[in-house]
Design an enzyme around this catalytic site. Structure first.
Site, PDB file in Angstrom:
ATOM      1  N   GLU A   1       0.809  -1.212   0.000  1.00  0.00           N
ATOM      2  CA  GLU A   1       0.000   0.000   0.000  1.00  0.00           C
ATOM      3  C   GLU A   1       0.846   1.267   0.000  1.00  0.00           C
ATOM      4  O   GLU A   1       0.467   2.269  -0.610  1.00  0.00           O
ATOM      5  CB  GLU A   1      -0.917   0.013   1.233  1.00  0.00           C
ATOM      6  CG  GLU A   1      -2.079  -0.960   1.159  1.00  0.00           C
ATOM      7  CD  GLU A   1      -3.116  -0.546   0.140  1.00  0.00           C
ATOM      8  OE1 GLU A   1      -3.629   0.584   0.210  1.00  0.00           O
ATOM      9  OE2 GLU A   1      -3.424  -1.369  -0.749  1.00  0.00           O
TER      10      GLU A   1
ATOM     11  N   ASP B   1      -7.842   5.708  -9.253  1.00  0.00           N
ATOM     12  CA  ASP B   1      -8.561   4.430  -9.346  1.00  0.00           C
ATOM     13  C   ASP B   1     -10.076   4.599  -9.322  1.00  0.00           C
ATOM     14  O   ASP B   1     -10.811   3.625  -9.184  1.00  0.00           O
ATOM     15  CB  ASP B   1      -8.130   3.484  -8.229  1.00  0.00           C
ATOM     16  CG  ASP B   1      -8.474   4.013  -6.836  1.00  0.00           C
ATOM     17  OD1 ASP B   1      -8.919   5.174  -6.727  1.00  0.00           O
ATOM     18  OD2 ASP B   1      -8.293   3.257  -5.859  1.00  0.00           O
TER      19      ASP B   1
ATOM     20  N   THR C   1      -7.343   8.628  -1.644  1.00  0.00           N
ATOM     21  CA  THR C   1      -6.937   7.452  -0.890  1.00  0.00           C
ATOM     22  C   THR C   1      -6.020   7.941   0.226  1.00  0.00           C
ATOM     23  O   THR C   1      -5.100   8.720  -0.032  1.00  0.00           O
ATOM     24  CB  THR C   1      -6.200   6.444  -1.785  1.00  0.00           C
ATOM     25  OG1 THR C   1      -7.104   5.951  -2.772  1.00  0.00           O
ATOM     26  CG2 THR C   1      -5.657   5.275  -0.974  1.00  0.00           C
TER      27      THR C   1
END
Length: 225
Positions: A8, A26, A31
């Site tokens: 990640e 995405d 995020t």
């Protein structure tokens, strides 16, 4: 946590990721945080709400209406740079860190590990389920599991653990490749599948793997905290 963080955040230091935030393209908006909470999937909103219950006057509280509006979309409307700055500033507050940890544990880690244990899986299987939940959500992880069950039985159902995990990882690769942002499957093939081929179902250190061209190792089990 270190294994997931290597994929990640390209780092084993997952505790350094509370302040992380970016749009990775995405389709899920921003995020951020220790496992990549997203503005477009609702879990970022849950983190901010939990934080606000403890710190009502925090700098992120004013963005709750905007987070509600962008849930389900990749929009930055009402967020933008002020939100990014507020997220990074809040990351120094232990209450905000606890809010992230709580959402990680209740929304991802515990459901994944509980299901893996009920399937008779050891530490590697629990990691595989948790990592799938982090990327695809718990429902997405369950969908991967359902497809794997069409070709292999879980240990709890009398199947072989290695055979079942191989089938699960095959289906995980299929799921990853559905999205351009996740089409690189190093986290599956060069970490989880590597441990499986080594027969290390218990994730017993030393662990060595690579993700996105970077090599990692865990030489001994971390001390519990």
């Amino acid at each position: 946590m270190e294994l997931v963080s290597s994929a990640e955040n390209s780092s084993l230091d997952w505790r350094a990721q509370y302040s992380y935030i970016e749009d990775i393209g995405d389709g899920r908006g921003y995020t951020a945080g220790i496992i990549g909470f997203c503005s477009g999937t609702g879990d970022m909103l849950q983190v901010v709400r939990a934080y606000t219950r403890v710190r009502p006057r925090n700098r992120l509280a004013r963005f709750i209406p905007a987070l509600r509006r962008v849930d389900g979309a990749d929009s930055h409307r009402g967020l933008g740079r002020p939100f990014v700055r507020a997220w990074r500033a809040a990351a120094h507050d232990r209450a905000f860190q606890r809010a992230q940890e709580h959402e990680r544990d209740t929304g991802y880690f515990r459901p994944a590990v509980r299901l893996a244990r009920s399937d008779g899986l050891g530490a590697l299987g629990q990691f595989a389920y948790y990592d799938a939940a982090v990327v695809h959500g718990v429902n997405g992880m369950r969908a991967v599991r359902r497809r794997a069950l069409t070709t292999a039985a879980t240990p709890a159902a009398g199947g072989d653990e290695t055979t079942y995990l191989d089938a699960f990882l095959d289906e995980r690769v299929v799921e990853m490749q559905k999205e351009a942002a996740h089409e690189n499957v190093d986290r599956v093939e060069l970490a989880q599948r590597r441990f499986l081929r080594e027969g290390n179902l218990g994730l017993v250190p030393p662990l060595r793997w690579s993700v996105y061209g970077d090599a990692y190792e865990i030489l001994e089990a971390p001390q519990s905290t």
